[in-house]
Design a protein around this motif. Structure first.
Motif, PDB file in Angstrom:
ATOM      1  N   PHE A  59       0.816  -1.216   0.000  1.00  0.00           N
ATOM      2  CA  PHE A  59       0.000   0.000   0.000  1.00  0.00           C
ATOM      3  C   PHE A  59       0.848   1.265   0.000  1.00  0.00           C
ATOM      4  CE2 PHE A  59      -2.615  -3.371   1.679  1.00  0.00           C
ATOM      5  CZ  PHE A  59      -3.823  -3.171   1.031  1.00  0.00           C
ATOM      6  N   GLY A  60       2.167   1.113  -0.142  1.00  0.00           N
ATOM      7  CA  GLY A  60       3.030   2.275  -0.266  1.00  0.00           C
ATOM      8  C   GLY A  60       3.650   2.760   1.016  1.00  0.00           C
ATOM      9  N   ARG A  61       3.385   2.087   2.146  1.00  0.00           N
ATOM     10  CA  ARG A  61       4.021   2.495   3.402  1.00  0.00           C
ATOM     11  C   ARG A  61       5.517   2.217   3.323  1.00  0.00           C
ATOM     12  NH1 ARG A  61       2.222   3.295   8.336  1.00  0.00           N
ATOM     13  NH2 ARG A  61       0.207   2.330   7.926  1.00  0.00           N
ATOM     14  N   LYS A  62       6.321   3.226   3.638  1.00  0.00           N
ATOM     15  CA  LYS A  62       7.777   3.053   3.603  1.00  0.00           C
ATOM     16  C   LYS A  62       8.300   2.776   5.013  1.00  0.00           C
ATOM     17  CE  LYS A  62       8.666   5.993  -0.433  1.00  0.00           C
ATOM     18  NZ  LYS A  62       9.335   7.204  -0.948  1.00  0.00           N
ATOM     19  N   ILE A  63       9.118   1.748   5.118  1.00  0.00           N
ATOM     20  CA  ILE A  63       9.794   1.436   6.378  1.00  0.00           C
ATOM     21  C   ILE A  63      11.290   1.577   6.116  1.00  0.00           C
ATOM     22  CG2 ILE A  63      10.209  -0.273   8.164  1.00  0.00           C
ATOM     23  CD1 ILE A  63       7.259  -0.917   6.020  1.00  0.00           C
ATOM     24  N   HIS A  64      11.878   2.611   6.687  1.00  0.00           N
ATOM     25  CA  HIS A  64      13.296   2.879   6.439  1.00  0.00           C
ATOM     26  C   HIS A  64      14.169   1.853   7.156  1.00  0.00           C
ATOM     27  CE1 HIS A  64      12.725   6.727   4.337  1.00  0.00           C
ATOM     28  NE2 HIS A  64      11.626   6.792   5.069  1.00  0.00           N
ATOM     29  N   THR A  65      15.297   1.546   6.546  1.00  0.00           N
ATOM     30  CA  THR A  65      16.185   0.494   7.054  1.00  0.00           C
ATOM     31  C   THR A  65      17.612   1.024   7.230  1.00  0.00           C
ATOM     32  OG1 THR A  65      16.535  -0.219   4.760  1.00  0.00           O
ATOM     33  CG2 THR A  65      14.828  -1.361   6.007  1.00  0.00           C
ATOM     34  N   PRO A  66      17.812   1.981   8.130  1.00  0.00           N
ATOM     35  CA  PRO A  66      19.135   2.602   8.267  1.00  0.00           C
ATOM     36  C   PRO A  66      20.205   1.645   8.778  1.00  0.00           C
ATOM     37  CG  PRO A  66      17.671   3.320  10.037  1.00  0.00           C
ATOM     38  CD  PRO A  66      16.828   2.570   9.073  1.00  0.00           C
ATOM     39  N   GLU A  67      19.807   0.540   9.395  1.00  0.00           N
ATOM     40  CA  GLU A  67      20.792  -0.378   9.990  1.00  0.00           C
ATOM     41  C   GLU A  67      21.315  -1.421   8.993  1.00  0.00           C
ATOM     42  OE1 GLU A  67      20.504  -1.461  14.037  1.00  0.00           O
ATOM     43  OE2 GLU A  67      20.919   0.677  14.082  1.00  0.00           O
ATOM     44  N   MET A  68      20.861  -1.334   7.742  1.00  0.00           N
ATOM     45  CA  MET A  68      21.287  -2.343   6.766  1.00  0.00           C
ATOM     46  C   MET A  68      22.787  -2.346   6.546  1.00  0.00           C
ATOM     47  SD  MET A  68      18.793  -4.228   5.809  1.00  0.00           S
ATOM     48  CE  MET A  68      19.382  -5.021   4.316  1.00  0.00           C
ATOM     49  N   SER A  69      23.434  -1.233   6.815  1.00  0.00           N
ATOM     50  CA  SER A  69      24.898  -1.173   6.622  1.00  0.00           C
ATOM     51  C   SER A  69      25.664  -1.541   7.889  1.00  0.00           C
ATOM     52  CB  SER A  69      25.295   0.246   6.184  1.00  0.00           C
ATOM     53  OG  SER A  69      24.877   1.199   7.143  1.00  0.00           O
ATOM     54  N   SER A  70      24.951  -1.963   8.937  1.00  0.00           N
ATOM     55  CA  SER A  70      25.608  -2.311  10.200  1.00  0.00           C
ATOM     56  C   SER A  70      26.435  -3.576  10.047  1.00  0.00           C
ATOM     57  CB  SER A  70      24.557  -2.522  11.301  1.00  0.00           C
ATOM     58  OG  SER A  70      23.773  -1.375  11.473  1.00  0.00           O
ATOM     59  N   LYS A  71      27.281  -3.783  11.035  1.00  0.00           N
ATOM     60  CA  LYS A  71      28.109  -4.995  11.077  1.00  0.00           C
ATOM     61  C   LYS A  71      27.687  -5.843  12.270  1.00  0.00           C
ATOM     62  CE  LYS A  71      30.683  -3.440   7.675  1.00  0.00           C
ATOM     63  NZ  LYS A  71      30.577  -4.022   6.320  1.00  0.00           N
ATOM     64  N   GLY A  72      28.038  -7.115  12.224  1.00  0.00           N
ATOM     65  CA  GLY A  72      27.803  -7.993  13.353  1.00  0.00           C
ATOM     66  C   GLY A  72      26.346  -8.375  13.527  1.00  0.00           C
ATOM     67  N   PRO A  73      25.916  -8.671  14.788  1.00  0.00           N
ATOM     68  CA  PRO A  73      24.548  -9.143  15.051  1.00  0.00           C
ATOM     69  C   PRO A  73      23.479  -8.162  14.571  1.00  0.00           C
ATOM     70  CG  PRO A  73      25.941  -9.455  16.977  1.00  0.00           C
ATOM     71  CD  PRO A  73      26.738  -8.648  16.013  1.00  0.00           C
ATOM     72  N   ARG A  74      23.768  -6.848  14.643  1.00  0.00           N
ATOM     73  CA  ARG A  74      22.775  -5.866  14.225  1.00  0.00           C
ATOM     74  C   ARG A  74      22.469  -5.994  12.743  1.00  0.00           C
ATOM     75  NH1 ARG A  74      25.045  -0.261  16.205  1.00  0.00           N
ATOM     76  NH2 ARG A  74      23.188   0.513  15.127  1.00  0.00           N
ATOM     77  N   ALA A  75      23.442  -6.401  11.948  1.00  0.00           N
ATOM     78  CA  ALA A  75      23.220  -6.573  10.513  1.00  0.00           C
ATOM     79  C   ALA A  75      22.207  -7.686  10.261  1.00  0.00           C
ATOM     80  CB  ALA A  75      24.534  -6.883   9.813  1.00  0.00           C
ATOM     81  N   GLY A  76      22.333  -8.782  11.022  1.00  0.00           N
ATOM     82  CA  GLY A  76      21.381  -9.883  10.871  1.00  0.00           C
ATOM     83  C   GLY A  76      19.975  -9.475  11.261  1.00  0.00           C
ATOM     84  N   PHE A  77      19.885  -8.712  12.353  1.00  0.00           N
ATOM     85  CA  PHE A  77      18.567  -8.234  12.788  1.00  0.00           C
ATOM     86  C   PHE A  77      17.960  -7.323  11.725  1.00  0.00           C
ATOM     87  CE2 PHE A  77      16.072  -4.808  14.678  1.00  0.00           C
ATOM     88  CZ  PHE A  77      15.056  -5.543  15.293  1.00  0.00           C
ATOM     89  N   ALA A  78      18.769  -6.397  11.182  1.00  0.00           N
ATOM     90  CA  ALA A  78      18.274  -5.455  10.174  1.00  0.00           C
ATOM     91  C   ALA A  78      17.798  -6.197   8.932  1.00  0.00           C
ATOM     92  CB  ALA A  78      19.373  -4.459   9.807  1.00  0.00           C
ATOM     93  N   LYS A  79      18.539  -7.225   8.558  1.00  0.00           N
ATOM     94  CA  LYS A  79      18.170  -8.013   7.372  1.00  0.00           C
ATOM     95  C   LYS A  79      16.837  -8.717   7.596  1.00  0.00           C
ATOM     96  CE  LYS A  79      20.026 -11.786   4.519  1.00  0.00           C
ATOM     97  NZ  LYS A  79      21.177 -12.698   4.349  1.00  0.00           N
ATOM     98  N   ARG A  80      16.673  -9.348   8.770  1.00  0.00           N
ATOM     99  CA  ARG A  80      15.411 -10.045   9.064  1.00  0.00           C
ATOM    100  C   ARG A  80      14.247  -9.062   9.120  1.00  0.00           C
ATOM    101  NH1 ARG A  80      18.935 -12.802  12.440  1.00  0.00           N
ATOM    102  NH2 ARG A  80      18.277 -11.635  14.299  1.00  0.00           N
ATOM    103  N   ALA A  81      14.499  -7.895   9.704  1.00  0.00           N
ATOM    104  CA  ALA A  81      13.439  -6.876   9.796  1.00  0.00           C
ATOM    105  C   ALA A  81      13.019  -6.397   8.413  1.00  0.00           C
ATOM    106  CB  ALA A  81      13.914  -5.700  10.649  1.00  0.00           C
ATOM    107  N   ALA A  82      13.986  -6.211   7.530  1.00  0.00           N
ATOM    108  CA  ALA A  82      13.676  -5.754   6.169  1.00  0.00           C
ATOM    109  C   ALA A  82      12.865  -6.798   5.410  1.00  0.00           C
ATOM    110  CB  ALA A  82      14.962  -5.444   5.420  1.00  0.00           C
ATOM    111  N   ILE A  83      13.182  -8.066   5.612  1.00  0.00           N
ATOM    112  CA  ILE A  83      12.447  -9.146   4.940  1.00  0.00           C
ATOM    113  C   ILE A  83      11.011  -9.204   5.445  1.00  0.00           C
ATOM    114  CG2 ILE A  83      12.268 -11.664   4.766  1.00  0.00           C
ATOM    115  CD1 ILE A  83      15.395 -11.686   4.804  1.00  0.00           C
ATOM    116  N   ASN A  84      10.847  -9.062   6.742  1.00  0.00           N
ATOM    117  CA  ASN A  84       9.524  -9.200   7.345  1.00  0.00           C
ATOM    118  C   ASN A  84       8.625  -7.970   7.134  1.00  0.00           C
ATOM    119  OD1 ASN A  84       8.193  -8.491  10.444  1.00  0.00           O
ATOM    120  ND2 ASN A  84       7.416 -10.202   9.250  1.00  0.00           N
TER     121      ASN A  84
END
Length: 934
Positions: A824-849
């Motif tokens: 429906f066009g809602r944007k969810i920003h993903t600023p942590e996608m460039s993170s390293k370590g465990p935060r990168a995995g969390f950001a990736k899962r959040a972006a997928i979901n």
């Protein structure tokens, strides 16, 4: 001036005013008048279209008579005929609302007749005038592409689509509908209209309707001979839905005898008055158009000053400093009425309330602040008390220099309820509930918090202090020094009025500046539709739900607390027996020593304090192989249920209503999911028997039942659509048990040999994949070894490769663009996608979901927004939203009707914005408590 009688040789043009306006609004970027910030983008486009129309209509085919026809209001005789008519129409954008009367002024300025009529649609006026023109021997051209008007075409009446420069005659109508104009109404009656919420015949579209009408001649003959139709489903629909179809025909049939207080002769073409037209254009500050029309008319263009008023400049601290000393304290009616005049002059006001606390159901109103221009704001103290903040013997009497509360509300109520005046707030739901308790229904509204969420979800919070710091470069006056903290804290009514004025008026000032900053950006960020259809319309819906609340049985909660305490004692005994000694199960330190020192389990990690960590993730890992941590997890869950729900819920029962009034945060999650607080009803565990029992305490009033409607596996359905998983789509279309199907596909087990344990594993994988679950996470959920869990996930991706493709594509999109998006066009920003370590995995899962969960959240938002109008004719109330579920309270004898209406709204909530490949289905249940209903 004498009027020429309309007759042979006359040519009437009828312009569909709404079509011009909405075309102008959606085709052009937002535009505000520099002098005061008034939205004028649609007016500008409308004037340009009128100017081009006037300029292009000369020569032998030019009109002799012309009128622009508008809709007067939203309620017409069709709403009396069918209360759901146009019930699903989106609310008018708030920045368009103040422009509507200006388009009428523009029409008059061009010296073109401008007509509308209460209780009738513009189409009815157009139909009446077209028929009159035809009867008088003249011609009529309807300037519109509206399909509803095509029933009028023929015998001297034609349509002209100005956007496509295309004329529509009888053949053009046949091309559109498959029938000629005289049978268009019959086809529309069968096909219905989702835009206007005309029901029609379910399952019959335009093409099928045209075939039927052409075969049987007309609708009445078709319905009379419906038993002759060979297709069983189609035949049954026409027989069962005859009344609905006949109603639909009455709804789409235009009224050609609309009573009018003017004649065709009154619509004679008139030359514009240069002075009047140029004065209007100059007032709107349309420099280019003013000069162009002045040149055409041979007149001198009026001077339009380039001076920009302060409130319309870029709102920065440098341009308009914040100065608390300039805020006004309004202490009497004379001063307040001056503010009311300013509000009416501007057409908007930023408004904020000060109260004695945060629970809007029980707090008292202390004061109101207003702002109509950046830097100019006021505070109206109403119930401040005598005595200073540190005066232990301060009086409870009202402080001097305040207006009586009722007098102030009587003065403000007309503007706060005026549909032509926009009320701007930061978290407007709170303020609207406060006003509602005092008898004031605030509307229409804009909300800066929701604007920020629509544009910046995932980037930062949306509280006023955050937004002011970030976008206005201004740190607001803090509340803590005014109220104090701890035991010595006071409520706002004890704050001295002078100090309160600076703090409260600044809030309104900040809110207005944020609105001026955000409003034009919505369009540029391409989230106007998200804000207008998913964010703002939800505010009054949630406010009503929250204020109504839900009844809770205190005795049931008390008995549960006792039962949980006994069960916890039993678990403690088991834990002590397994450990071989007595210790405090609630002590992480003692538990850590037992697990990692006495029992020697692997995975123990000490923190900075030297104590072992025993968080849920640690225990869940251990629980895959050991019994004691499983028992501790069970004990902790019971402990949380007791403290968070069975004990705490009792304190949330409102003494006046006997009900619990949760508060929903619209910006509580970046995906669009609502969050529930005070109390949190979203997180009542339902996976365990004890958690489900909490819902037994939620009950209806006597004579009513609770009704639960719950989307069935909505996120899996959305995943099947987004990722294009044909096997899942087909399974849903066939009505299969999706978890059993997944298990059969993965583990090669026939459906008739499926065990509950295998199905449970497939269910965990199905839902786990949506959340980007890892082998570690699935192992914890199923309490199985990690290697086995990872094997399940690997096999899942092999069987459904489209899911892996979706995941990879989504992550790549997020990395490239910095956001993901719902359907429906809602944007969810993903600023942590460039993170390293465990935060990168969390950001990736959040972006997928996020696109999946966010789309599901958008769907139920759309359903909630449409629901009040849909159930308005029923004695039913929507009480709660819990993720994919809506809970209603309804008299027992209206349950079936409510289910039918609510299910129809929910299952069709994505239409027409998004057409899903997988049908949404809704499960319904009812009962004497929430547990029974769900």
């Amino acid at each position: 001036m004498s009027k020429t009688e309309f007759g042979k040789g006359c040519h009437l043009h009828l312009i569909d005013g709404s079509a011009f306006i909405f075309r102008a609004y959606h085709a052009l970027p937002p535009l505000t008048r520099k002098s005061d910030g008034l939205p004028i983008g649609a007016v500008s486009g409308f004037c340009n279209m009128l100017q081009r129309y006037v300029e292009g209509n000369h020569g032998p085919d030019a009109p002799t008579h012309v009128a622009v026809i508008f809709d007067k209001g939203s309620h017409t005789f069709r709403n009396d005929m069918y209360d759901l008519y146009k019930a699903n129409r989106e609310a008018m954008p708030e920045d368009l609302r103040p422009q509507m009367p200006l388009t009428r002024e523009a029409t008059h300025a061009f010296n073109i007749a401008c007509e509308e009529k209460e209780g009738y649609e513009a189409d009815d006026i157009i139909a009446t005038l077209a028929v009159q023109a035809r009867a008088a021997g003249g011609r009529c051209t309807i300037i519109s592409s509206d399909k509803d008007l095509m029933q009028l075409v023929g015998d001297g009446v034609e349509m002209y689509d100005a956007m496509k420069n295309k004329r529509i005659d009888r053949d053009g109508v046949f091309e559109k509908f498959g029938v000629f104009p005289e049978r268009v109404v019959d086809v529309q009656a069968l096909a219905g209209d989702s835009v206007d919420n005309v029901p029609g015949a379910p399952g019959i579209g335009i093409k099928t309707a045209a075939l039927l009408i052409n075969e049987y001649g007309d609708l009445e003959s078709l319905l009379d001979r419906a038993e002759e139709i060979k297709q069983p489903k189609r035949r049954q629909t026409l027989v069962d839905k005859r009344d609905q179809i006949e109603l639909s025909k009455r709804l789409v049939q235009l009224d050609e005898k609309t009573p009018l207080d003017f004649t065709l002769e009154d619509l004679e073409v008139r030359d514009p008055d240069p002075d009047k037209l140029l004065a209007f254009l100059a007032e709107m500050e349309f420099r280019t158009l003013t000069k162009r029309i002045a040149d055409q008319l041979g007149a001198e263009a009026p001077t339009i000053t380039d001076k920009v008023a302060p409130e319309a400049e870029a709102v920065t601290v440098e341009d308009i400093p914040f100065d608390a000393t300039k805020y006004e304290c309004v202490r009497d009616a004379v001063a307040l009425l001056k503010w009311v005049d300013q509000i009416r002059e501007h057409g908007w006001v930023a408004v904020d309330t000060e109260t004695t606390g945060l629970n809007e159901m029980i707090v008292d109103l202390v004061g109101i602040s207003l702002c109509v221009r950046a830097g100019t704001a006021c505070y109206i103290p109403l119930t401040h008390r005598d005595g200073s903040a540190d005066d232990l013997f301060g009086s409870d009497e009202l402080a001097e220099g305040q207006m009586p509360l009722n007098e102030a509300l009587d003065i403000l109520k007309p503007v706060l309820e005026d549909p032509a005046i926009l009320k701007i707030g930061q978290n407007m739901k709170y303020d609207s509930k406060i006003f509602k308790r005092y008898g004031v229904s605030v509307a229409p509204i804009d909300d800066t918090m929701l604007m920020s969420s629509a544009m910046h979800a995932g980037e930062h919070g949306h509280g006023m202090d955050t937004l002011s710091d970030r976008y206005l470069n201004h740190t607001p006056i803090p509340i803590k020094p005014l109220l104090g903290s701890g035991k010595s804290a006071i409520t706002f009514d004890k704050v001295p009025i002078d100090e309160a004025t600076a703090y409260a008026a600044e809030d309104a000032d900040i809110t207005l500046r944020l609105w001026q900053h955000f409003k034009p950006q919505l369009h540029r960020a391409q989230v106007t539709t998200v804000y207008e259809t998913l964010e703002r319309p939800l505010v009054p819906v949630l406010a009503e739900m929250e204020m109504h609340g839900i009844k809770v049985d205190r005795e049931v909660l008390s008995r549960m607390s006792n039962a949980f305490a006994q069960k916890m004692a039993g678990l403690e005994a088991e834990i002590h027996e397994l450990s071989g000694e007595t210790f405090n199960v609630g002590s992480p330190a003692q538990l850590g020593e037992i697990l990692f020192e006495k029992m020697g389990l692997e995975g123990g990690k000490k923190g900075k304090t030297g104590k072992y960590s025993t968080g849920a993730d640690i225990l869940e890992d251990l629980a895959t192989e050991h019994e004691l941590p499983r028992r501790v997890l069970d004990w902790r869950q019971l402990s949380k249920l007791k403290s968070t729900y069975t004990d705490a819920l009792q304190t949330h029962i409102n003494p006046d209503t006997g009900r619990v009034h949760t508060s929903y945060s619209i910006t509580g999650a970046t995906t669009g999911r609502l969050a529930s607080t005070d109390p949190n009803l979203q997180n009542i565990p339902v996976r365990t028997e004890e958690g489900r029992r909490i819902r037994e305490a939620f009950i209806p009033e006597p004579g009513n039942v609770l009704l639960s409607l719950d989307y069935s596996q909505i996120e899996l359905r959305i995943l099947a659509h987004i990722a294009g998983i044909d096997a899942l789509k087909q399974a849903f279309a066939d009505g299969l048990d999706i978890h059993a199907m997944t298990a059969s596909e993965m583990f090669d087990v026939p459906l008739d040999e499926m065990t509950s344990d295998i199905r449970r594993q497939a269910k965990a994988i199905n839902f786990g994949v949506i959340y980007g679950i890892s082998g570690f996470g699935l192992a914890r959920n199923l309490r199985i070894p990690r290697s086995e869990a990872q094997g399940f996930i690997d096999r899942y991706f092999e069987r459904f490769p489209g899911i892996r493709t979706y995941m990879d594509d989504t992550v790549a999109f997020a990395k490239e663009h910095g956001y993901v998006q719902t359907l429906f066009g809602r944007k969810i920003h993903t600023p942590e996608m460039s993170s390293k370590g465990p935060r990168a995995g969390f950001a990736k899962r959040a972006a997928i979901n996020a696109p999946i969960q966010g789309t599901a959240a958008d769907v139920i938002r759309r359903a909630m927004i449409q629901m009040p109008a849909a159930i308005a004719h029923l004695p039913a109330r929507m009480l709660l939203q819990v993720h994919d579920e809506l809970l209603f309270e309804v008299p027992a004898d209206h349950v079936d009707e409510t289910i039918d209406v609510a299910r129809c709204v929910m299952e069709g909530a994505s239409d027409p914005a998004v057409k899903l490949d997988v049908k949404l289905t809704v499960d319904a249940g009812q009962g004497a408590n929430w547990a029974e209903a769900h």
